[in-house]
Write an enzyme that holds these catalytic residues in place. Sequence first.
Site, mmCIF file in Angstrom:
data_model
loop_
_atom_site.group_PDB
_atom_site.id
_atom_site.type_symbol
_atom_site.label_atom_id
_atom_site.label_comp_id
_atom_site.label_asym_id
_atom_site.label_seq_id
_atom_site.Cartn_x
_atom_site.Cartn_y
_atom_site.Cartn_z
ATOM 1 N N LYS A 96 0.838 -1.207 0.000
ATOM 2 C CA LYS A 96 0.000 0.000 0.000
ATOM 3 C C LYS A 96 0.871 1.255 0.000
ATOM 4 O O LYS A 96 0.651 2.179 -0.780
ATOM 5 C CB LYS A 96 -0.883 -0.017 1.261
ATOM 6 C CG LYS A 96 -1.528 1.314 1.591
ATOM 7 C CD LYS A 96 -2.412 1.216 2.810
ATOM 8 C CE LYS A 96 -1.716 1.471 4.131
ATOM 9 N NZ LYS A 96 -1.458 2.889 4.450
ATOM 10 N N ASN A 97 1.874 1.277 0.867
ATOM 11 C CA ASN A 97 2.679 2.493 1.026
ATOM 12 C C ASN A 97 3.630 2.735 -0.138
ATOM 13 O O ASN A 97 4.234 3.798 -0.223
ATOM 14 C CB ASN A 97 3.450 2.448 2.351
ATOM 15 C CG ASN A 97 2.516 2.639 3.538
ATOM 16 O OD1 ASN A 97 1.332 2.913 3.362
ATOM 17 N ND2 ASN A 97 3.053 2.471 4.737
ATOM 18 N N CYS A 132 -5.644 7.732 9.474
ATOM 19 C CA CYS A 132 -5.760 7.108 10.791
ATOM 20 C C CYS A 132 -5.442 8.102 11.897
ATOM 21 O O CYS A 132 -4.570 8.939 11.772
ATOM 22 C CB CYS A 132 -4.780 5.939 10.896
ATOM 23 S SG CYS A 132 -5.387 4.424 10.169
ATOM 24 N N ARG A 188 0.154 14.211 13.279
ATOM 25 C CA ARG A 188 0.513 14.067 11.863
ATOM 26 C C ARG A 188 0.486 15.404 11.119
ATOM 27 O O ARG A 188 -0.284 15.595 10.166
ATOM 28 C CB ARG A 188 -0.398 13.047 11.179
ATOM 29 C CG ARG A 188 -0.415 11.729 11.893
ATOM 30 C CD ARG A 188 -1.064 10.641 11.100
ATOM 31 N NE ARG A 188 -0.097 9.952 10.287
ATOM 32 C CZ ARG A 188 -0.353 8.836 9.605
ATOM 33 N NH1 ARG A 188 -1.544 8.318 9.618
ATOM 34 N NH2 ARG A 188 0.568 8.248 8.918
ATOM 35 N N ASP A 233 4.686 0.787 12.036
ATOM 36 C CA ASP A 233 3.503 0.088 11.523
ATOM 37 C C ASP A 233 3.436 -1.364 11.975
ATOM 38 O O ASP A 233 2.453 -2.053 11.679
ATOM 39 C CB ASP A 233 3.478 0.148 9.983
ATOM 40 C CG ASP A 233 3.089 1.528 9.476
ATOM 41 O OD1 ASP A 233 2.669 2.366 10.290
ATOM 42 O OD2 ASP A 233 3.205 1.766 8.259
ATOM 43 N N ARG A 256 -8.291 -0.857 5.121
ATOM 44 C CA ARG A 256 -7.446 0.153 4.471
ATOM 45 C C ARG A 256 -6.071 -0.408 4.128
ATOM 46 O O ARG A 256 -5.404 0.098 3.237
ATOM 47 C CB ARG A 256 -7.262 1.351 5.407
ATOM 48 C CG ARG A 256 -8.530 2.121 5.584
ATOM 49 C CD ARG A 256 -8.403 3.111 6.666
ATOM 50 N NE ARG A 256 -7.448 4.117 6.264
ATOM 51 C CZ ARG A 256 -7.407 5.328 6.788
ATOM 52 N NH1 ARG A 256 -8.260 5.654 7.722
ATOM 53 N NH2 ARG A 256 -6.524 6.179 6.385
HETATM 54 C C1 UD1 Z 1 4.239 6.840 6.274
HETATM 55 C C2 UD1 Z 1 3.416 5.594 6.111
HETATM 56 C C3 UD1 Z 1 2.858 5.139 7.445
HETATM 57 C C4 UD1 Z 1 3.983 4.985 8.461
HETATM 58 C C5 UD1 Z 1 4.859 6.221 8.506
HETATM 59 C C6 UD1 Z 1 6.086 6.047 9.371
HETATM 60 C C7 UD1 Z 1 2.528 5.856 3.884
HETATM 61 C C8 UD1 Z 1 1.328 6.041 3.033
HETATM 62 N N1 UD1 Z 1 2.318 5.879 5.204
HETATM 63 O O1 UD1 Z 1 3.356 7.842 6.774
HETATM 64 O O2 UD1 Z 1 2.185 3.906 7.251
HETATM 65 O O3 UD1 Z 1 3.442 4.769 9.738
HETATM 66 O O4 UD1 Z 1 5.299 6.575 7.187
HETATM 67 O O5 UD1 Z 1 6.845 4.983 8.928
HETATM 68 O O6 UD1 Z 1 3.626 5.644 3.387
HETATM 69 N N2 UD1 Z 1 5.796 14.662 10.609
HETATM 70 C C9 UD1 Z 1 5.875 15.998 10.905
HETATM 71 N N3 UD1 Z 1 5.716 16.893 9.883
HETATM 72 C C10 UD1 Z 1 5.498 16.511 8.603
HETATM 73 C C11 UD1 Z 1 5.433 15.136 8.318
HETATM 74 C C12 UD1 Z 1 5.580 14.228 9.349
HETATM 75 O O7 UD1 Z 1 6.060 16.378 12.049
HETATM 76 O O8 UD1 Z 1 5.378 17.358 7.720
HETATM 77 C C13 UD1 Z 1 5.910 13.680 11.722
HETATM 78 C C14 UD1 Z 1 4.615 12.877 11.875
HETATM 79 O O9 UD1 Z 1 3.703 13.560 12.666
HETATM 80 C C15 UD1 Z 1 5.110 11.632 12.542
HETATM 81 C C16 UD1 Z 1 6.501 11.439 11.916
HETATM 82 O O10 UD1 Z 1 6.863 12.704 11.372
HETATM 83 O O11 UD1 Z 1 5.246 11.812 13.919
HETATM 84 C C17 UD1 Z 1 6.544 10.387 10.829
HETATM 85 O O12 UD1 Z 1 5.689 10.724 9.795
HETATM 86 P P1 UD1 Z 1 5.979 10.365 8.274
HETATM 87 O O13 UD1 Z 1 7.289 9.670 8.157
HETATM 88 O O14 UD1 Z 1 5.770 11.599 7.473
HETATM 89 O O15 UD1 Z 1 4.824 9.348 7.982
HETATM 90 P P2 UD1 Z 1 3.796 9.366 6.786
HETATM 91 O O16 UD1 Z 1 4.488 9.678 5.514
HETATM 92 O O17 UD1 Z 1 2.591 10.129 7.171
#
Ligand code: UD1
Length: 417
Positions: free
Chosen positions: A23-24, A117, A122, A306, A398
């Site tokens: 998915k990711n 989720c 986030r 995850d 999902r």
């Molecule tokens: C992706 C994965 C998700 C996984 C996560 C961490 C997908 C579709 N989803 O989510 O399944 O749990 O990586 O491995 O690939 N953060 C900030 N600011 C930002 C972006 C992120 O502070 O602009 C923080 C988030 O709140 C979180 C951390 O960084 O605490 C990790 O987030 P991120 O690596 O961005 O995860 P996702 O890309 O949302």
Amino acid sequence: MTGGFVVEGGRRLCGDVTVKGAKNAVLPLLAAALMAEDEVVLEGCPRLMDVENMAGILRGLGCRVRRQGDCLTVDPRSADCFEMPERLSGELRSSIFLLGPILGRFGQAVCSYPGGCEIGLRPIDLHLSGLRALNASIEEAHGRINCLPSVLIGAPIHLDYPSVGATENIMMAAAKARGVTTITNPAKEPEIADLQDFLNAMGARVSGAGSDHITIEGVKRLGGTVYRPITDRIAAGTYLAAAAMTAGDVTVKNIQPRHIAAITAKLTETGCRLDSTETSVRLRAPARLRAPQRLETLPYPGFPTDMQAQMFALACIAKGTTIIQENVFESRYRHAAELTRMGADVTIRDRLAIITGVDELTGAEVQAGDLRGGAALVLAGLVAQGTTTVQGAGYIDRGYERLEEVLGSLGANIRKF
Ligand code: UD1
């Protein structure tokens, strides 16, 4: 979320399971397809709500998207809209990935704050600051993000945190920016290298994914391609955890074992025997698992957040005490209270969970609060005494395609309602 799963505990899981596309990996690839000037075919795509929602958003932007079996074909040539449909993007956190590609394609974009989720705040500040560094002119007002017409220009970008989504968004926007972009401290997840390979297959010039430094030389045009995304390391890990918990013997096929090294290392600590080939991992579990002493979630190649909930469920029935530290998301323990209802011995202190394994969990009616937490409750149901009803199948759908069929084929007594 309506629907759920009914699980009768006590069956040992045995057999083989073939893992499908991740998915990711598929989500950012679908987003990137918007920038192509020809058809893009993605093979091995799972039928998941998040994937269908991303396809729906692409349709909303004017793309033609069709599914034939596991193949998704995106024809972005008819795309004519730079405004993301509000309803679907509100349901999908990954809709934010489209900001970079929409900008790459149209030079302007409008979207709302993404949903997804409920596992913490986030924020999307790293996405927005990265795109701003590429000369995007972004205004945030009334819950909407407006990217005014601008020409993207390559730039050096340092990420304060190696966010997966921000790294992907910047890579995609930079692929069509003028000049060279470098990303230091990027995410190193396998899905990042997969996105690099996919973009390059479309004619982009990206290198360094998987290392501390990614370089993107912008190109004028991206073409179509046929591509098979990497398979789902988290689904693989979930099936292995289920096998471990049920004293099972399961082989997960069609995976790259190095992608799940952190997971298999933890499962080895619990007393399971793991044997890998180039594309599969077989797990044979002992009658009683040893508690992994410490489990800390970290960006790749650390232990994936995850898989935290599934290992949490495992720790609930292992011999000894496990301390889990969730470092990636600030509130990802919604499954803890539900597992306690099933008899687990758990204490949560901020980002720490202290779990003392019990001899047996008992079936109960529990509520999934997010995707992986929901999967963890299903795993707990597999070993609990009696019947467990996990409400909230929509969360689990999902990220897992027909979970009940996969687990059923391994011998579980599970049905969906
Ligand atoms: C992706 C994965 C998700 C996984 C996560 C961490 C997908 C579709 N989803 O989510 O399944 O749990 O990586 O491995 O690939 N953060 C900030 N600011 C930002 C972006 C992120 O502070 O602009 C923080 C988030 O709140 C979180 C951390 O960084 O605490 C990790 O987030 P991120 O690596 O961005 O995860 P996702 O890309 O949302």
